[in-house]
Design an enzyme around this catalytic site. Structure first.
Site, PDB file in Angstrom:
ATOM      1  N   ARG A 154      34.158  40.317  22.742  1.00 51.81           N
ATOM      2  CA  ARG A 154      35.420  40.814  22.324  1.00 51.81           C
ATOM      3  C   ARG A 154      37.174  39.975  22.380  1.00 51.81           C
ATOM      4  O   ARG A 154      37.246  40.266  21.795  1.00 51.81           O
ATOM      5  CB  ARG A 154      35.808  41.703  24.234  1.00 51.81           C
ATOM      6  CG  ARG A 154      35.334  42.369  24.572  1.00 51.81           C
ATOM      7  CD  ARG A 154      35.519  42.826  25.803  1.00 51.81           C
ATOM      8  NE  ARG A 154      34.598  42.192  26.562  1.00 51.81           N
ATOM      9  CZ  ARG A 154      33.556  42.176  27.231  1.00 51.81           C
ATOM     10  NH1 ARG A 154      33.061  43.395  27.330  1.00 51.81           N
ATOM     11  NH2 ARG A 154      32.628  41.202  27.821  1.00 51.81           N
ATOM     12  N   ASP A 174      27.542  34.410  16.427  1.00 58.13           N
ATOM     13  CA  ASP A 174      26.959  35.225  17.386  1.00 58.13           C
ATOM     14  C   ASP A 174      25.366  35.929  16.612  1.00 58.13           C
ATOM     15  O   ASP A 174      25.566  36.705  15.896  1.00 58.13           O
ATOM     16  CB  ASP A 174      28.143  36.434  17.378  1.00 58.13           C
ATOM     17  CG  ASP A 174      27.985  36.807  18.511  1.00 58.13           C
ATOM     18  OD1 ASP A 174      26.705  37.032  19.035  1.00 58.13           O
ATOM     19  OD2 ASP A 174      28.942  36.944  19.188  1.00 58.13           O
ATOM     20  N   THR A 206      32.233  32.650  23.793  1.00 62.00           N
ATOM     21  CA  THR A 206      30.516  32.987  24.546  1.00 62.00           C
ATOM     22  C   THR A 206      30.208  32.571  26.203  1.00 62.00           C
ATOM     23  O   THR A 206      31.433  31.777  26.678  1.00 62.00           O
ATOM     24  CB  THR A 206      29.031  32.353  24.206  1.00 62.00           C
ATOM     25  OG1 THR A 206      29.057  30.625  24.595  1.00 62.00           O
ATOM     26  CG2 THR A 206      29.357  31.807  21.898  1.00 62.00           C
ATOM     27  N   ALA A 234      36.731  29.419  26.570  1.00 64.28           N
ATOM     28  CA  ALA A 234      35.561  30.479  27.285  1.00 64.28           C
ATOM     29  C   ALA A 234      34.666  29.699  29.105  1.00 64.28           C
ATOM     30  O   ALA A 234      35.598  30.053  29.765  1.00 64.28           O
ATOM     31  CB  ALA A 234      33.937  30.399  26.989  1.00 64.28           C
ATOM     32  N   ARG A 235      33.845  28.797  29.454  1.00 65.81           N
ATOM     33  CA  ARG A 235      33.586  27.786  30.081  1.00 65.81           C
ATOM     34  C   ARG A 235      33.205  26.836  30.407  1.00 65.81           C
ATOM     35  O   ARG A 235      33.307  26.266  29.021  1.00 65.81           O
ATOM     36  CB  ARG A 235      32.283  28.687  30.509  1.00 65.81           C
ATOM     37  CG  ARG A 235      32.447  30.221  31.537  1.00 65.81           C
ATOM     38  CD  ARG A 235      33.038  29.605  32.644  1.00 65.81           C
ATOM     39  NE  ARG A 235      33.349  30.885  33.113  1.00 65.81           N
ATOM     40  CZ  ARG A 235      34.723  31.634  33.193  1.00 65.81           C
ATOM     41  NH1 ARG A 235      35.568  31.105  32.237  1.00 65.81           N
ATOM     42  NH2 ARG A 235      34.674  33.280  34.091  1.00 65.81           N
ATOM     43  N   GLU A 264      35.719  22.880  38.627  1.00 61.60           N
ATOM     44  CA  GLU A 264      37.496  22.848  38.812  1.00 61.60           C
ATOM     45  C   GLU A 264      37.640  23.664  40.011  1.00 61.60           C
ATOM     46  O   GLU A 264      36.188  24.136  40.879  1.00 61.60           O
ATOM     47  CB  GLU A 264      37.487  24.609  37.615  1.00 61.60           C
ATOM     48  CG  GLU A 264      37.306  24.800  36.292  1.00 61.60           C
ATOM     49  CD  GLU A 264      37.571  25.802  35.353  1.00 61.60           C
ATOM     50  OE1 GLU A 264      37.659  26.689  36.334  1.00 61.60           O
ATOM     51  OE2 GLU A 264      36.758  25.616  34.502  1.00 61.60           O
ATOM     52  N   HIS A 285      42.748  26.579  33.864  1.00 64.65           N
ATOM     53  CA  HIS A 285      41.798  27.936  33.629  1.00 64.65           C
ATOM     54  C   HIS A 285      42.908  29.412  33.534  1.00 64.65           C
ATOM     55  O   HIS A 285      42.860  29.793  34.448  1.00 64.65           O
ATOM     56  CB  HIS A 285      40.908  27.635  34.560  1.00 64.65           C
ATOM     57  CG  HIS A 285      39.801  29.364  34.768  1.00 64.65           C
ATOM     58  ND1 HIS A 285      38.817  28.651  35.054  1.00 64.65           N
ATOM     59  CD2 HIS A 285      40.091  29.894  34.145  1.00 64.65           C
ATOM     60  CE1 HIS A 285      37.676  30.150  34.760  1.00 64.65           C
ATOM     61  NE2 HIS A 285      38.907  30.717  34.227  1.00 64.65           N
ATOM     62  N   ALA A 288      43.197  33.932  31.801  1.00 63.44           N
ATOM     63  CA  ALA A 288      43.401  36.198  32.229  1.00 63.44           C
ATOM     64  C   ALA A 288      44.552  35.490  33.100  1.00 63.44           C
ATOM     65  O   ALA A 288      44.685  36.493  33.076  1.00 63.44           O
ATOM     66  CB  ALA A 288      42.225  35.778  33.378  1.00 63.44           C
TER      67      ALA A 288
HETATM   68  N1  LIG Z   1      40.046  31.145  30.165  1.00 64.93           N
HETATM   69  C1  LIG Z   1      39.956  32.408  30.604  1.00 64.93           C
HETATM   70  O1  LIG Z   1      40.765  32.794  32.081  1.00 64.93           O
HETATM   71  C2  LIG Z   1      38.756  33.423  29.849  1.00 64.93           C
HETATM   72  C3  LIG Z   1      39.085  34.800  30.510  1.00 64.93           C
HETATM   73  C4  LIG Z   1      38.424  35.793  29.970  1.00 64.93           C
HETATM   74  C5  LIG Z   1      36.886  35.259  29.878  1.00 64.93           C
HETATM   75  N2  LIG Z   1      37.220  33.766  29.484  1.00 64.93           N
HETATM   76  C6  LIG Z   1      35.863  33.425  28.785  1.00 64.93           C
HETATM   77  O2  LIG Z   1      35.626  33.979  27.643  1.00 64.93           O
HETATM   78  C7  LIG Z   1      33.970  34.252  27.150  1.00 64.93           C
HETATM   79  C8  LIG Z   1      34.029  35.200  26.415  1.00 64.93           C
HETATM   80  O3  LIG Z   1      34.661  36.960  26.694  1.00 64.93           O
HETATM   81  P1  LIG Z   1      34.768  37.543  26.376  1.00 64.93           P
HETATM   82  O4  LIG Z   1      34.795  39.037  26.595  1.00 64.93           O
HETATM   83  O5  LIG Z   1      35.097  37.682  24.964  1.00 64.93           O
HETATM   84  O6  LIG Z   1      32.692  38.177  26.257  1.00 64.93           O
HETATM   85  P2  LIG Z   1      32.222  39.117  25.461  1.00 64.93           P
HETATM   86  O7  LIG Z   1      30.641  39.486  26.005  1.00 64.93           O
HETATM   87  O8  LIG Z   1      32.737  40.026  24.732  1.00 64.93           O
HETATM   88  O9  LIG Z   1      30.855  38.132  24.479  1.00 64.93           O
HETATM   89  C9  LIG Z   1      30.683  36.590  23.513  1.00 64.93           C
HETATM   90  C10 LIG Z   1      29.821  36.656  23.138  1.00 64.93           C
HETATM   91  O10 LIG Z   1      29.282  35.850  22.795  1.00 64.93           O
HETATM   92  C11 LIG Z   1      27.657  36.117  21.988  1.00 64.93           C
HETATM   93  N3  LIG Z   1      27.096  34.320  22.854  1.00 64.93           N
HETATM   94  C12 LIG Z   1      26.165  34.465  23.303  1.00 64.93           C
HETATM   95  N4  LIG Z   1      25.413  33.705  23.466  1.00 64.93           N
HETATM   96  C13 LIG Z   1      25.715  32.764  22.622  1.00 64.93           C
HETATM   97  C14 LIG Z   1      25.668  31.740  21.400  1.00 64.93           C
HETATM   98  N5  LIG Z   1      24.588  31.078  22.070  1.00 64.93           N
HETATM   99  N6  LIG Z   1      26.068  31.625  20.081  1.00 64.93           N
HETATM  100  C15 LIG Z   1      27.060  32.780  19.979  1.00 64.93           C
HETATM  101  N7  LIG Z   1      27.378  33.369  20.415  1.00 64.93           N
HETATM  102  C16 LIG Z   1      27.070  34.163  21.234  1.00 64.93           C
HETATM  103  C17 LIG Z   1      27.775  37.043  22.500  1.00 64.93           C
HETATM  104  O11 LIG Z   1      26.439  38.082  21.967  1.00 64.93           O
HETATM  105  C18 LIG Z   1      28.718  38.198  22.553  1.00 64.93           C
HETATM  106  O12 LIG Z   1      29.066  38.760  21.394  1.00 64.93           O
HETATM  107  C19 LIG Z   1      33.002  34.178  28.755  1.00 64.93           C
HETATM  108  O13 LIG Z   1      32.017  32.783  28.691  1.00 64.93           O
HETATM  109  C20 LIG Z   1      34.356  34.695  29.712  1.00 64.93           C
HETATM  110  O14 LIG Z   1      33.845  33.997  30.330  1.00 64.93           O
HETATM  111  C21 LIG Z   1      37.090  33.136  29.855  1.00 64.93           C
HETATM  112  O1  LIG Z   2      36.196  34.735  33.293  1.00 64.62           O
HETATM  113  C1  LIG Z   2      37.301  35.319  33.310  1.00 64.62           C
HETATM  114  O2  LIG Z   2      37.234  36.428  33.489  1.00 64.62           O
HETATM  115  C2  LIG Z   2      38.296  33.693  33.277  1.00 64.62           C
HETATM  116  O3  LIG Z   2      37.765  33.044  33.446  1.00 64.62           O
HETATM  117  C3  LIG Z   2      39.278  34.193  34.349  1.00 64.62           C
HETATM  118  O4  LIG Z   2      39.247  33.536  35.460  1.00 64.62           O
HETATM  119  P1  LIG Z   2      39.876  34.217  36.374  1.00 64.62           P
HETATM  120  O5  LIG Z   2      39.742  35.746  37.068  1.00 64.62           O
HETATM  121  O6  LIG Z   2      39.926  33.184  37.868  1.00 64.62           O
HETATM  122  O7  LIG Z   2      41.328  33.636  36.315  1.00 64.62           O
END
Ligand SMILES: NC(=O)c1ccc[n+]([C@@H]2O[C@H](COP(=O)([O-])OP(=O)(O)OC[C@H]3O[C@@H](n4cnc5c(N)ncnc54)[C@H](O)[C@@H]3O)[C@@H](O)[C@H]2O)c1
Ligand SMILES: O=C(O)[C@H](O)COP(=O)(O)O
Length: 528
Positions: A154, A174, A206, A234-235, A264, A285, A288
C-alpha cells in the site's frame, strides 16, 4: 465468529472518535496509557477487548495474564508489537486497520526524501543558530535520480507514484508483486542485487519479519552507489543501525531519513548517535501522526469491534464490516452471510468425522473437497472442519482462531481441493493410521441448513439435517433392521422425530430424537 464485547481497554493514544463510537453502542471503554506491564495485565483482567497503537507491547506474557481477553485491535498497520502466534494459540482475534494511515506514512516518506535531497533540516537549524551557510547546504535534484522502493504494498506504491511526479525513475522489489504488476504503477521490478548498484535513494516499506530484519546491512552498503540515501518509515530493525552509522561515517551512505528505530523511544547506541548525525533527518515515529490518519484508524478499529460484538443489536452490527483480520481468515469469511451456513456445515462434518474415527483425532490426515459453482476459494472451510474435529478433544478455549494451531500441534494435517460439478457439496475424508479412511459429504439446502448426504459409500436420498440430537448407527451388514434400532431407542425413553437409512457396504441409520440420544447397545450395530 463473534465476541461478547462489554468492556474495552484503550492503552495507547487513539483518537477520541474510537471511544465515542464504542460508548455510543453500549461498550464500556477505559483509557489508560503507558501502563507498566504488571498494571496492564491487572487492568486487562477486567476487559474482553484491547485497542493499541505501537507503544503497547502485547506479548505472550501479557496475553497469558489476560484470561478474559477475546480481541486485540491495532489502530494502525504494523502488528509487530503484538505476539500474533501467542494470540492465535489463545484464540484471541487480532485486527488492524490496513490502509487507514498509508497516505500519511507515504507523505512523510516523500517529505524525508525531499528533505534529504535539499538538506532542509540541517539548513534550517543552521539558520536558526544565526548562520547563513548557502554553500554548505547545496543539495541535489530528484529529477533523473533512481528511487528504489523495497516493499511494493500500500505505502510503497503510493510513494513510487508521487516521486515519479518529480521525474524520479522508480525501481523496486517485492516477492509478492510481479514485474507486470509493478509496471502497472510505473515501477521496474528488479532483484535486490540489481537494485543496489543503481539506486540513488532507497526507501523501505516492508513489514518487520525475519526475512526483512537487517535487510539493509553492511554488505549491502558495499554494493550500493557511494553516497546512496536511505529512508526508513517502515520499522526499526529493517535497517541495521550500526551498519548505517558506519556507512554514514565513511561516506558509503550520503544521508538517511528515519522515522522508526530499533528502540522507541531511543535510549541507547547506536540509535542515539544516528539521530544526532548531521546527515540524518529523523522524526519520532510520526508516519501515521496526522489528524486524518488518526481519525480514520480510530473509527475503523471501533467499527470492526462493533461488527463482531454480540451485545450490539444485529441491525447495528451489520452496518459495520471487519476489514483488517490479522490472524483468522475464517473471520473475514463470516462477514459474507452466504458463507455462514457452509461454515456451520463444515464444522458439523468435522464433528461427524471425529465420531466416525471414534475420537482418534491426533495424527489424522484430512482432505476437504468442495464441488459445485461458487465453492471455489473456500479455503476457510478447513478451519471450520478442524474446529469441529477438535471439539471435545482439546483443552478449553477452542475456537475458529486457534483451531489450525491446535490441530497442527495434534499432528492433524488438512488440505482443500475443489472439483467441478453441479451440486454444491463439501466432502471431508479422514485418514487415520488405526481408524482407517472415512468420508462424510454434506450440503446446504435452500433453507440454509446443513445436511448430511453420505457416509462412506452410503447415500441418504433426501439428506439428513445435521446438528444436535442426531444419532447415527452403523449396521455391520445390511441385514440389521432399522426397526431393531428404533425399538431399542424407544425402550430407552427416546422420542424419535425422524429416521433415514442409507445403504452401501454397510447400512447406516440416522435418527433424530427430541432430546439427548440415549446410549443403547444392539449386537451388530455400532453407534457413531
Ligand atoms: N512510520 C509509520 O508510522 C508507519 C505507518 C504505517 C505503516 N508503517 C509500516 O510500513 C510498512 C508497510 O506498510 P504497508 O501498509 O505498505 O504494508 P503492505 O502489507 O501493504 O505492504 C508491505 C509489502 O512488503 C512486501 N514484502 C514482504 N517481505 C518483503 C521482502 N523481503 N522484500 C520486499 N518486500 C517485501 C509485501 O509483499 C507487501 O507487498 C509496515 O512495516 C508498517 O508497519 C509505518
Ligand atoms: O504501523 C503503523 O500503523 C505505524 O507505525 C503507526 O504507528 P502508531 O500508531 O504508533 O503511530
Amino acid at each position: 465468529m463473534a465476541v461478547a464485547l462489554k468492556s474495552v481497554l484503550v492503552s495507547d493514544a487513539v483518537d477520541a472518535r474510537c471511544v465515542d463510537l464504542l460508548a455510543e453502542h453500549g461498550v464500556h471503554v477505559t483509557c489508560r496509557y503507558r501502563l507498566p506491564v504488571p498494571e496492564l495485565i491487572a487492568e486487562l483482567k477486567n476487559h474482553d477487548g484491547l485497542i493499541v497503537r505501537s507503544d503497547t507491547k502485547v506479548t505472550a506474557e501479557v496475553l497469558a495474564g489476560a484470561p478474559n481477553l477475546r480481541i486485540v485491535g491495532r489502530a494502525g498497520t504494523g502488528v509487530d508489537n503484538i505476539d500474533i502466534e501467542a494470540a492465535t494459540r489463545k484464540g484471541v482475534i487480532v485486527l488492524n486497520t490496513p490502509g487507514g494511515n498509508s497516505i500519511s506514512a507515504c507523505e512523510l516518506t516523500c517529505s524525508l526524501i525531499m528533505s534529504l535531497a535539499r538538506n532542509v533540516a540541517p539548513a534550517c537549524q543552521s539558520l536558526k543558530e544565526g548562520r547563513w551557510d548557502r554553500k554548505l547546504y547545496t543539495g541535489c535534484e530528484l529529477y533523473g535520480k533512481t528511487l528504489a522502493v523495497l516493499g511494493l504494498g500500500r505505502i510503497g506504491r503510493e510513494v513510487a507514484s508521487r516521486m515519479q511526479a518529480f521525474g524520479m525513475k522508480t525501481v523496486g522489489f517485492d516477492p509478492m508483486v510481479t514485474a507486470e504488476g509493478a509496471a502497472s504503477f510505473g515501477v521496474q521490478k528488479m532483484e535486490l542485487d540489481e537494485i543496489w548498484p543503481v539506486a540513488d535513494f532507497i526507501t523501505i516499506h516492508t513489514p518487520l519479519i525475519p526475512q526483512t530484519r537487517n535487510l539493509i546491512n553492511d554488505a549491502v552498503f558495499n554494493k550500493c552507489k557511494r553516497g546512496v540515501r536511505i529512508i526508513n518509515c517502515a520499522r526499526g530493525g529493517i535497517v541495521d543501525e550500526a551498519a548505517l552509522l558506519q556507512a554514514l561515517n565513511d561516506g558509503r551512505c550520503g544521508g538517511a531519513g528515519l522515522d522508526v528505530f530499533i528502540e522507541e523511544p531511543p535510549r541507547s547506541e547506536p540509535t542515539l548517535s544516528l539521530i544526532r548525525h548531521p546527515a540524518v533527518v529523523a522524526t519520532p515515529h510520526l508516519g501515521a501522526s496526522t489528524q486524518e490518519a488518526q481519525q480514520r484508524v480510530a473509527v475503523e478499529i471501533a467499527e470492526q469491534f462493533l461488527a463482531l460484538a454480540t451485545n450490539v443489536p444485529p441491525q447495528v452490527r451489520s452496518e459495520f464490516t471487519v476489514t483488517g483480520v490479522v490472524n483468522a481468515p475464517v473471520l473475514a469469511a463470516t462477514m459474507n452471510q452466504g458463507n455462514v451456513p457452509w461454515i456451520s456445515l463444515a464444522k458439523e462434518l468435522g464433528k461427524l468425522s471425529a465420531r466416525m474415527i471414534q475420537g482418534a483425532v491426533p495424527k489424522t490426515t484430512i482432505q476437504v473437497v468442495t464441488t459445485g459453482e461458487g465453492m471455489e476459494n473456500m479455503k476457510f472451510l478447513t478451519t471450520s472442519v478442524l474446529a469441529g474435529m477438535l471439539a471435545g478433544h482439546t483443552s478449553n478455549g477452542l475456537n475458529l482462531i486457534n483451531a489450525p494451531t491446535l490441530a497442527k500441534e495434534a499432528g492433524i494435517s488438512v488440505a482443500l481441493t475443489h472439483n467441478g460439478g453441479d451440486l454444491r457439496t463439501v466432502r471431508v475424508t479422514t485418514v487415520h493410521p488405526q481408524a482407517g479412511t472415512h468420508s462424510v459429504i454434506g450440503t446446504v439446502k435452500a433453507d440454509d441448513l446443513p445436511y448430511l448426504l453420505a457416509i462412506d459409500d452410503a447415500r441418504f436420498e433426501q439428506g439428513v439435517l445435521v446438528g444436535s440430537h442426531l444419532a447415527l448407527f452403523q449396521g455391520q451388514d445390511t441385514q440389521v433392521n432399522l426397526g431393531t434400532v428404533v425399538s431399542a431407542l424407544i425402550q430407552s425413553g427416546a422420542i424419535i422425530t425422524s429416521v433415514a437409512t442409507a445403504v452401501g457396504k454397510n447400512a447406516w441409520f440416522a435418527v433424530h430424537t427430541a432430546q439427548d440420544v440415549p446410549v443403547i447397545s444392539i449386537p451388530g450395530v455400532v453407534a457413531v
